[in-house]
Design a protein around this motif. Structure first.
Motif, PDB file in Angstrom:
ATOM      1  N   SER A 201       0.837  -1.188   0.000  1.00 37.16           N
ATOM      2  CA  SER A 201       0.000   0.000   0.000  1.00 37.16           C
ATOM      3  C   SER A 201       0.877   1.244   0.000  1.00 37.16           C
ATOM      4  O   SER A 201       2.100   1.162   0.130  1.00 37.16           O
ATOM      5  CB  SER A 201      -0.931   0.001   1.217  1.00 37.16           C
ATOM      6  N   GLU A 202       0.247   2.411  -0.117  1.00 33.30           N
ATOM      7  CA  GLU A 202       1.017   3.633  -0.305  1.00 33.30           C
ATOM      8  C   GLU A 202       1.746   4.104   0.947  1.00 33.30           C
ATOM      9  O   GLU A 202       2.596   4.988   0.869  1.00 33.30           O
ATOM     10  CB  GLU A 202       0.135   4.765  -0.823  1.00 33.30           C
ATOM     11  N   ASP A 203       1.458   3.525   2.111  1.00 33.81           N
ATOM     12  CA  ASP A 203       2.180   3.914   3.317  1.00 33.81           C
ATOM     13  C   ASP A 203       3.064   2.779   3.841  1.00 33.81           C
ATOM     14  O   ASP A 203       3.465   2.778   4.990  1.00 33.81           O
ATOM     15  CB  ASP A 203       1.207   4.390   4.409  1.00 33.81           C
ATOM     16  N   GLN A 204       3.379   1.817   2.952  1.00 33.88           N
ATOM     17  CA  GLN A 204       4.201   0.677   3.360  1.00 33.88           C
ATOM     18  C   GLN A 204       5.425   0.542   2.469  1.00 33.88           C
ATOM     19  O   GLN A 204       5.373   0.850   1.274  1.00 33.88           O
ATOM     20  CB  GLN A 204       3.390  -0.625   3.263  1.00 33.88           C
ATOM     21  N   VAL A 205       6.499   0.049   3.044  1.00 30.75           N
ATOM     22  CA  VAL A 205       7.655  -0.322   2.246  1.00 30.75           C
ATOM     23  C   VAL A 205       7.451  -1.740   1.721  1.00 30.75           C
ATOM     24  O   VAL A 205       6.622  -2.498   2.234  1.00 30.75           O
ATOM     25  CB  VAL A 205       8.956  -0.231   3.069  1.00 30.75           C
ATOM     26  N   ALA A 206       8.191  -2.097   0.686  1.00 29.33           N
ATOM     27  CA  ALA A 206       8.096  -3.424   0.080  1.00 29.33           C
ATOM     28  C   ALA A 206       9.438  -4.122   0.181  1.00 29.33           C
ATOM     29  O   ALA A 206      10.480  -3.532  -0.117  1.00 29.33           O
ATOM     30  CB  ALA A 206       7.664  -3.309  -1.384  1.00 29.33           C
ATOM     31  N   ARG A 207       9.421  -5.356   0.608  1.00 27.46           N
ATOM     32  CA  ARG A 207      10.658  -6.120   0.739  1.00 27.46           C
ATOM     33  C   ARG A 207      11.211  -6.483  -0.626  1.00 27.46           C
ATOM     34  O   ARG A 207      10.471  -6.909  -1.518  1.00 27.46           O
ATOM     35  CB  ARG A 207      10.402  -7.381   1.559  1.00 27.46           C
ATOM     36  N   ASP A 208      12.492  -6.324  -0.803  1.00 24.76           N
ATOM     37  CA  ASP A 208      13.170  -6.531  -2.083  1.00 24.76           C
ATOM     38  C   ASP A 208      12.925  -7.940  -2.616  1.00 24.76           C
ATOM     39  O   ASP A 208      13.339  -8.929  -2.006  1.00 24.76           O
ATOM     40  CB  ASP A 208      14.674  -6.284  -1.886  1.00 24.76           C
ATOM     41  N   GLY A 209      12.232  -8.041  -3.746  1.00 29.19           N
ATOM     42  CA  GLY A 209      12.057  -9.308  -4.446  1.00 29.19           C
ATOM     43  C   GLY A 209      10.951 -10.206  -3.954  1.00 29.19           C
ATOM     44  O   GLY A 209      10.606 -11.184  -4.632  1.00 29.19           O
ATOM     45  N   LEU A 210      10.348  -9.907  -2.811  1.00 24.07           N
ATOM     46  CA  LEU A 210       9.364 -10.818  -2.214  1.00 24.07           C
ATOM     47  C   LEU A 210       8.119 -10.959  -3.084  1.00 24.07           C
ATOM     48  O   LEU A 210       7.668 -12.072  -3.392  1.00 24.07           O
ATOM     49  CB  LEU A 210       8.976 -10.309  -0.824  1.00 24.07           C
ATOM     50  N   PHE A 211       7.542  -9.841  -3.495  1.00 22.88           N
ATOM     51  CA  PHE A 211       6.308  -9.851  -4.271  1.00 22.88           C
ATOM     52  C   PHE A 211       6.498 -10.553  -5.610  1.00 22.88           C
ATOM     53  O   PHE A 211       5.688 -11.404  -6.007  1.00 22.88           O
ATOM     54  CB  PHE A 211       5.848  -8.410  -4.472  1.00 22.88           C
ATOM     55  N   THR A 212       7.575 -10.222  -6.331  1.00 26.68           N
ATOM     56  CA  THR A 212       7.816 -10.857  -7.627  1.00 26.68           C
ATOM     57  C   THR A 212       8.048 -12.354  -7.479  1.00 26.68           C
ATOM     58  O   THR A 212       7.585 -13.145  -8.311  1.00 26.68           O
ATOM     59  CB  THR A 212       9.012 -10.204  -8.329  1.00 26.68           C
ATOM     60  N   ARG A 213       8.735 -12.749  -6.433  1.00 28.46           N
ATOM     61  CA  ARG A 213       8.980 -14.183  -6.223  1.00 28.46           C
ATOM     62  C   ARG A 213       7.672 -14.940  -6.115  1.00 28.46           C
ATOM     63  O   ARG A 213       7.487 -15.982  -6.763  1.00 28.46           O
ATOM     64  CB  ARG A 213       9.825 -14.383  -4.966  1.00 28.46           C
ATOM     65  N   TYR A 214       6.740 -14.420  -5.312  1.00 26.69           N
ATOM     66  CA  TYR A 214       5.475 -15.127  -5.156  1.00 26.69           C
ATOM     67  C   TYR A 214       4.601 -15.008  -6.403  1.00 26.69           C
ATOM     68  O   TYR A 214       3.877 -15.945  -6.751  1.00 26.69           O
ATOM     69  CB  TYR A 214       4.729 -14.613  -3.932  1.00 26.69           C
ATOM     70  N   LEU A 215       4.648 -13.882  -7.083  1.00 24.97           N
ATOM     71  CA  LEU A 215       3.883 -13.749  -8.325  1.00 24.97           C
ATOM     72  C   LEU A 215       4.335 -14.806  -9.338  1.00 24.97           C
ATOM     73  O   LEU A 215       3.514 -15.463  -9.982  1.00 24.97           O
ATOM     74  CB  LEU A 215       4.050 -12.348  -8.900  1.00 24.97           C
TER      75      LEU A 215
END
Length: 282
Positions: A201-215
């Motif tokens: 979301s717009e007030d959260q940081v994203a962990r490097d590579g986590l989202f793409t790995r699961y996608l």
């Protein structure tokens, strides 16, 4: 026959405020998203990584795609890299901040991206996959109170990913695309239909590579047959099972297209197989 164009951007070490905080997976994620596009049958695939991922290169790629694509065609744009927030000097943000993608040479604002979306013809479908901090589209309450928790944050529509605008309730959207809260109340001059799938979301940081790995795990080398909604639900669950501090988001921008989120993910014009009893994740 529909045309399908994809553009994949990855920047480990951008110039500016994040120069001293290099990422490890952003540039490899761009290659892997390009492989996804190849498996999905995209006819044109462009990868911009590292120093090649400049604001001018992004401009040329998107302006060229806008000239090439027409109604029924599909654009997939993925970005992996640092995201940031800057003070909203144009005063078009309800909460006072613009989101950015951090490219190799400069940051590109959400307002700039909204301008690119306005170049595309009516009927073009655009999927944006953003693995970056602050990439989501949820905003503050109308009274200016701090953001609620992601699970209960009231929905707002954003200009590009930018200007906070209200939704209108759309019962038929609920029936057709249960992962989308409601249709855009205003297309804001964007004639194309756009799905934004972001890592947080717009007030959260994203962990490097986590989202793409699961996608990519869910995509499973192209064997995944579900819709964009199905994809989002499954990826969101995997991410939040690992960390509750990062909640992926999905938004529809531009011209409402009730069938778009229920098409087979990354397969232009293909309806996904119907599923029964699927849980709704928001």
């Amino acid at each position: 026959m529909s045309r399908a164009v994809s553009i994949h951007i990855g920047v480990n070490r951008p110039r500016g405020r994040h120069a001293g905080r290099p990422l490890q997976y952003a540039e490899s994620s761009a290659w892997r998203m390009a492989e996804l596009a190849s498996q999905a049958g995209f006819g044109s695939i462009l990868v911009l990584r590292g120093r090649e991922a400049t604001a001018q290169a992004l401009h040329e790629a998107l302006a060229g795609a806008a000239q090439t694509l027409s109604g029924g065609d599909l654009l997939l744009l993925s970005f992996s890299g640092h995201g940031s927030q800057v003070h909203d000097c144009s005063r078009d943000e309800g909460f006072g901040w613009d989101e950015t993608w951090c490219l190799a040479d400069e940051e590109v604002l959400d307002d700039k991206m909204a301008g690119y979306w306005r170049l595309f013809d009516a009927g073009v479908r655009i999927v944006v996959v953003s693995e970056s901090c602050y990439g989501g589209g949820m905003g503050r309450d109308d009274d200016g109170a701090p953001p609620a928790t992601p699970r209960h944050r009231p929905p707002v529509m954003r200009d590009g990913w930018g200007t906070a605008r209200g939704f209108r309730a759309e019962p038929e959207m609920e029936a057709a695309a249960p992962c989308i809260a409601s249709a855009p109340a205003d297309d804001l001059g964007i004639r194309a239909s756009l799905l934004l799938i972001s890592a947080s979301s717009e007030d959260q940081v994203a962990r490097d590579g986590l989202f793409t790995r699961y996608l990519l795990d869910v995509w499973n080398d192209g064997t995944f047959r579900g819709s964009y909604c199905d994809l989002y639900r499954r990826v969101r669950k995997h991410v939040m099972d690992e960390t509750c501090s990062q909640e992926p988001q999905i938004l529809m921008l531009g011209a409402p297209d009730l069938a778009f989120p229920m098409e087979r993910a990354f397969r232009p014009g293909e309806r996904a197989p119907a599923t029964r009893g699927a849980p709704v994740y928001r």
